[in-house]
Design a protein around this motif. Structure first.
Motif, PDB file in Angstrom:
ATOM      1  N   GLU A   1      -6.278   0.960  10.443  1.00 22.03           N
ATOM      2  CA  GLU A   1      -6.297   0.014   9.334  1.00 22.03           C
ATOM      3  C   GLU A   1      -5.246  -1.082   9.536  1.00 22.03           C
ATOM      4  O   GLU A   1      -5.501  -2.261   9.295  1.00 22.03           O
ATOM      5  CB  GLU A   1      -6.041   0.739   8.012  1.00 22.03           C
TER       6      GLU A   1
ATOM      7  N   ARG B   1       3.788   5.281   6.242  1.00 24.97           N
ATOM      8  CA  ARG B   1       3.893   5.078   4.799  1.00 24.97           C
ATOM      9  C   ARG B   1       5.272   4.521   4.460  1.00 24.97           C
ATOM     10  O   ARG B   1       6.285   4.973   5.001  1.00 24.97           O
ATOM     11  CB  ARG B   1       3.682   6.382   4.044  1.00 24.97           C
TER      12      ARG B   1
ATOM     13  N   LYS C   1      11.501   4.560  -3.043  1.00 28.18           N
ATOM     14  CA  LYS C   1      10.981   4.793  -4.381  1.00 28.18           C
ATOM     15  C   LYS C   1      11.429   3.722  -5.364  1.00 28.18           C
ATOM     16  O   LYS C   1      12.230   2.848  -5.058  1.00 28.18           O
ATOM     17  CB  LYS C   1      11.422   6.174  -4.882  1.00 28.18           C
TER      18      LYS C   1
ATOM     19  N   ASN D   1       0.844  -1.208   0.000  1.00 28.18           N
ATOM     20  CA  ASN D   1       0.000   0.000   0.000  1.00 28.18           C
ATOM     21  C   ASN D   1       0.875   1.251   0.000  1.00 28.18           C
ATOM     22  O   ASN D   1       0.503   2.281   0.565  1.00 28.18           O
ATOM     23  CB  ASN D   1      -0.930  -0.011   1.222  1.00 28.18           C
ATOM     24  N   LYS D   2       2.025   1.167  -0.672  1.00 21.36           N
ATOM     25  CA  LYS D   2       3.037   2.217  -0.616  1.00 21.36           C
ATOM     26  C   LYS D   2       2.593   3.528  -1.255  1.00 21.36           C
ATOM     27  O   LYS D   2       3.187   4.577  -1.002  1.00 21.36           O
ATOM     28  CB  LYS D   2       4.313   1.733  -1.311  1.00 21.36           C
ATOM     29  N   GLU D   3       1.558   3.478  -2.079  1.00 20.40           N
ATOM     30  CA  GLU D   3       1.131   4.689  -2.772  1.00 20.40           C
ATOM     31  C   GLU D   3       0.328   5.628  -1.872  1.00 20.40           C
ATOM     32  O   GLU D   3      -0.057   6.713  -2.281  1.00 20.40           O
ATOM     33  CB  GLU D   3       0.295   4.315  -4.004  1.00 20.40           C
ATOM     34  N   ARG D   4       0.076   5.219  -0.632  1.00 23.06           N
ATOM     35  CA  ARG D   4      -0.732   6.050   0.260  1.00 23.06           C
ATOM     36  C   ARG D   4      -0.280   5.907   1.702  1.00 23.06           C
ATOM     37  O   ARG D   4       0.488   5.004   2.043  1.00 23.06           O
ATOM     38  CB  ARG D   4      -2.208   5.645   0.158  1.00 23.06           C
ATOM     39  N   VAL D   5      -0.785   6.801   2.543  1.00 22.97           N
ATOM     40  CA  VAL D   5      -0.568   6.698   3.986  1.00 22.97           C
ATOM     41  C   VAL D   5      -1.552   5.678   4.541  1.00 22.97           C
ATOM     42  O   VAL D   5      -2.756   5.750   4.270  1.00 22.97           O
ATOM     43  CB  VAL D   5      -0.779   8.061   4.676  1.00 22.97           C
ATOM     44  N   VAL D   6      -1.056   4.697   5.297  1.00 19.68           N
ATOM     45  CA  VAL D   6      -1.916   3.676   5.900  1.00 19.68           C
ATOM     46  C   VAL D   6      -2.211   4.082   7.343  1.00 19.68           C
ATOM     47  O   VAL D   6      -1.293   4.259   8.143  1.00 19.68           O
ATOM     48  CB  VAL D   6      -1.245   2.291   5.878  1.00 19.68           C
ATOM     49  N   GLU D   7      -3.471   4.253   7.654  1.00 12.08           N
ATOM     50  CA  GLU D   7      -3.845   4.696   8.990  1.00 12.08           C
ATOM     51  C   GLU D   7      -3.592   3.601  10.022  1.00 12.08           C
ATOM     52  O   GLU D   7      -3.617   2.408   9.719  1.00 12.08           O
ATOM     53  CB  GLU D   7      -5.317   5.113   9.018  1.00 12.08           C
TER      54      GLU D   7
END
Length: 228
Positions: A174, A219, A223, A165-171
């Motif tokens: 979650e 996150r 890259k 889920n690297k494309e977003r911040v994981v809460e």
């Protein structure tokens, strides 16, 4: 082929309830009344999922899960226990189980958790490669610059979830829900401990791999990821 589930429980009434509930949902169920016999069969012919009671004769469920994880890191394991304290849940999850459910339980929720664990266990890809990390999802081997990093089962799940889920911040909630299970939403200490442990093992100061997003979550930030 229907998924095969082993149920390790010495209470005959609970055995029957779990067996009937799972079979009504199309699963093949094998019952064991002790962990020793179950472990022998699991080593020879691993099922798709195992459900362990904690209080078992000869060998308790926590010890059994730890022994299984020494050689089997991918089989989903659900602990079903009458012990419902926070300490017991953390102990059960840190043993290597994927979820922890307390008795008494609802059969609909049990089947929902089983479906979730089986769905998570299906690999979306065999390997993940980043500039410095590699993860073999079939063996759970994680390497940094070709050097194997020894992770616990929960550390592996946490790292994999963040990378996928690297494309977003994981809460935080979650992560707790997906890695530790339903009962841990809002409980942050287990997550904090495992984040610190991962950072230590990867020599991460919080900027190399796992970045903290204040008041939100985490996150993965390396890259140029390549998925095989």
């Amino acid at each position: 082929m229907n998924e095969r589930i082993f149920v390790i429980e010495d209470d005959e009434n609970i055995q029957e309830i779990v067996k009937l509930s799972l079979e009504s949902n199309g699963y093949q169920v094998t019952l064991f009344d002790n962990a020793i016999d179950a472990i022998k069969v699991i080593h020879e012919d691993s099922p798709d999922l195992a459900i362990f009671d904690v209080m078992l004769p000869q060998m308790d469920g926590i010890t059994a899960v730890k022994k299984i994880r020494e050689s089997n890191g991918h089989m989903p394991i659900l602990i079903l226990s009458a012990k419902d304290s926070e300490v017991d849940k953390i102990r059960g999850l840190d043993s290597g189980s994927d979820d922890y459910m307390t008795k008494p339980f609802g059969v609909l929720e049990l089947c929902a958790r089983v479906r979730t664990l089986l769905r998570r266990a299906k690999p979306k890809s065999k390997a993940i490669q980043t500039p410095t990390l590699s993860i073999d999802k079939s063996t759970h081997i994680v390497k940094k610059n070709d050097i194997i990093i020894d992770l616990t089962h929960k550390e592996y799940q946490l790292l994999l979830y963040l990378i996928e889920n690297k494309e977003r911040v994981v809460e935080r909630d979650e992560l707790l829900n997906n890695i530790w299970g339903y009962d841990f939403i809002g409980e942050s200490r287990a997550l904090d401990v495992h984040i610190r442990s991962l950072r230590k093992k990867f020599d991460d100061d919080g900027e190399k791999y796992i970045k903290t997003i204040r008041s939100v979550g985490y996150r993965f930030i390396e890259k140029e990821d390549i998925y095989d």
